[in-house]
Design an enzyme around this catalytic site. Structure first.
Site, mmCIF file in Angstrom:
data_model
loop_
_atom_site.group_PDB
_atom_site.id
_atom_site.type_symbol
_atom_site.label_atom_id
_atom_site.label_comp_id
_atom_site.label_asym_id
_atom_site.label_seq_id
_atom_site.Cartn_x
_atom_site.Cartn_y
_atom_site.Cartn_z
ATOM 1 N N GLU A 47 0.620 -1.219 -0.106
ATOM 2 C CA GLU A 47 0.004 -0.002 0.116
ATOM 3 C C GLU A 47 0.835 1.378 0.046
ATOM 4 O OE1 GLU A 47 -3.958 0.676 1.586
ATOM 5 O OE2 GLU A 47 -3.842 -1.481 2.354
ATOM 6 N N HIS A 275 -2.116 -1.228 10.261
ATOM 7 C CA HIS A 275 -1.294 -2.310 10.492
ATOM 8 C C HIS A 275 -0.324 -2.356 11.204
ATOM 9 C CE1 HIS A 275 -3.320 -5.052 7.234
ATOM 10 N NE2 HIS A 275 -3.884 -3.755 6.783
#
Length: 423
Positions: A47, A275
């Site tokens: 990402e 995350h």
């Protein structure tokens, strides 16, 4: 004395969405500062959607590579202390639906990527991916992307199998968006023989997300975790969806350390991402048995033994056959649903065409072009033409999805016949 080496690997999902992400620029500056201090050899990131963000962090280690593709890129990049000998990338056949705009996965070129490095004459292939996200709000909801995610991970494993013949060890790290109790995870571990470093390091701990152990996403109390009310319907104590998997081919492996990282930003009230990262150190020793990427065997380590001698993990033929058959069944059911959607699209297109003919005939009944009826008919025509264009586009997409599923089903047929002949 046998040749040995230690390699340190870090994987991290940066959550770098340019529009829907939160505090992206501030977090990437913090990520740059953190990675510059990390004592690692290879960093694989997911990402990283913006090239500007990659340019901000690419000098954290001497060597770097950004993987392009698609409308927004694939969001994957590699940073390395070791020179990159080779890189490769393969896009997935299936990657969500174009009309699910707010899910967004379709617009990213979801891929499996690879870099090859050499450390003390050991050739190491490191792979990373970011599989399709799971957008369910509770476990009772149907996972509309479950088959797509499973197909992606199977394509990733096949790509690794075909590109790892000349290396000594394979590492597969990244955001797999799948839980340890899912069929997709078992396909990688029991079907293709990968070893989960977390489980290998902690074999006696029940791998249940409700315990919160090994969580890498949505941990309660973190800055970007979902509200408790939403989390209670899913995984109350967070999810373990990021992994470092490995497969030793010609070396013995010992996991020296394994831990979460990239959690709270020092002196700030936010975290690096939604995350958490994973960091592991592996000790490689020459002299391991030759182990191709086959479902029937995988090298794993006895944690805590202090020995680099691996144990051979074997999965029975019957277990593999059952696993592959379940995957084929799910894909076949998905293929059947696509046929039903094709029929629905054809019926809707026929209805719209009849309406268009009816509206076209009304033109001859209206003598005043400036009347309200005339304007309404023009607007209705415009809307219906747009709808027909969408149906055509969707029908083409369904055809592509059907072909991709058929390709993966045929691959599973080949693997099942291979297992049957060897049993």
């Amino acid at each position: 004395m046998k040749m040995s080496a230690e390699i340190r690997i870090l994987t991290f999902n940066c959550w770098g969405l340019p529009i829907m992400g939160t505090m992206v620029n501030r977090r990437f500056r913090a990520i740059r500062d953190a990675l510059s201090k990390e004592d690692v050899d290879i960093v694989v990131l997911q990402e990283v959607w913006g090239e500007d963000n990659f340019k901000l962090i690419r000098d954290c280690l001497p060597h770097s590579y950004y993987f392009y593709g698609g409308l927004t890129g694939c969001g994957l990049c590699v940073l390395s202390r070791l020179p990159l000998l080779d890189v490769a990338q393969q896009r997935y056949l299936l990657n969500g639906y174009p009309h699910r705009i707010f899910h967004g996965d379709w617009f990213g070129a979801k891929s499996i990527v690879m870099c090859q490095v050499k450390i003390n004459d050991f050739v190491v292939n490191v792979y990373t991916t970011h599989a399709h996200a799971d957008y369910r709000m509770s476990t009772s909801e149907h996972d509309m992307y479950g088959v797509h995610r499973m197909s992606q991970l199977m394509e990733a494993a096949e790509f690794i199998q075909l590109t790892s013949h000349c290396c000594d060890i394979v590492f597969f790290a990244g955001d797999l968006n799948t839980h340890p109790d899912t069929l997709s995870y078992k396909l990688l571990t029991d079907g293709y023989g990968f070893v989960d470093a977390h489980k290998s390091m902690h074999p006696n701990i029940d791998d249940n997300e409700e315990l919160g152990y090994g969580v890498t996403f949505d941990r309660p109390g973190t800055r970007f975790a979902r509200p408790a009310q939403q989390r209670m319907k899913w995984c109350p104590r967070g999810e373990r969806i990021d992994y470092i998997l490995y497969l030793a081919k010609t070396v013995d492996v010992e996991i020296v350390t394994f831990s979460n990282c990239m959690t709270d930003v020092p002196d700030e009230t936010f975290t690096y991402s939604d995350h958490e990262g994973l960091r592991a150190k592996f000790r490689l020793t020459a002299g391991g048995r030759k182990n191709s990427l086959r479902p029937r065997q995988a090298i794993s380590t006895r944690p805590g033994s202090g020995s680099s001698s691996p144990t051979l993990k074997r999965t029975s033929n019957s277990t593999r056959l059952e696993l592959l058959s379940r995957c084929r069944l799910l894909m076949s059911e998905s293929l059947g649903r696509i046929e039903g959607r094709h029929l629905l699209v054809a019926k809707l297109a026929l209805v719209i065409l009849v309406l268009l003919l009816f509206v076209f005939n009304l033109y001859f009944c209206i003598r005043e072009p400036s009347s309200v009826a005339y304007i309404f008919i023009q607007l209705a025509n415009f809307v219906m033409i747009l709808f027909v264009a969408f149906l055509v586009y969707y029908a083409v997409y369904l055809l592509l999805e059907r072909k991709a599923l058929m390709a993966n089903i045929e691959l599973l047929n080949v693997k099942i016949r291979s297992e049957q002949s060897s049993s």
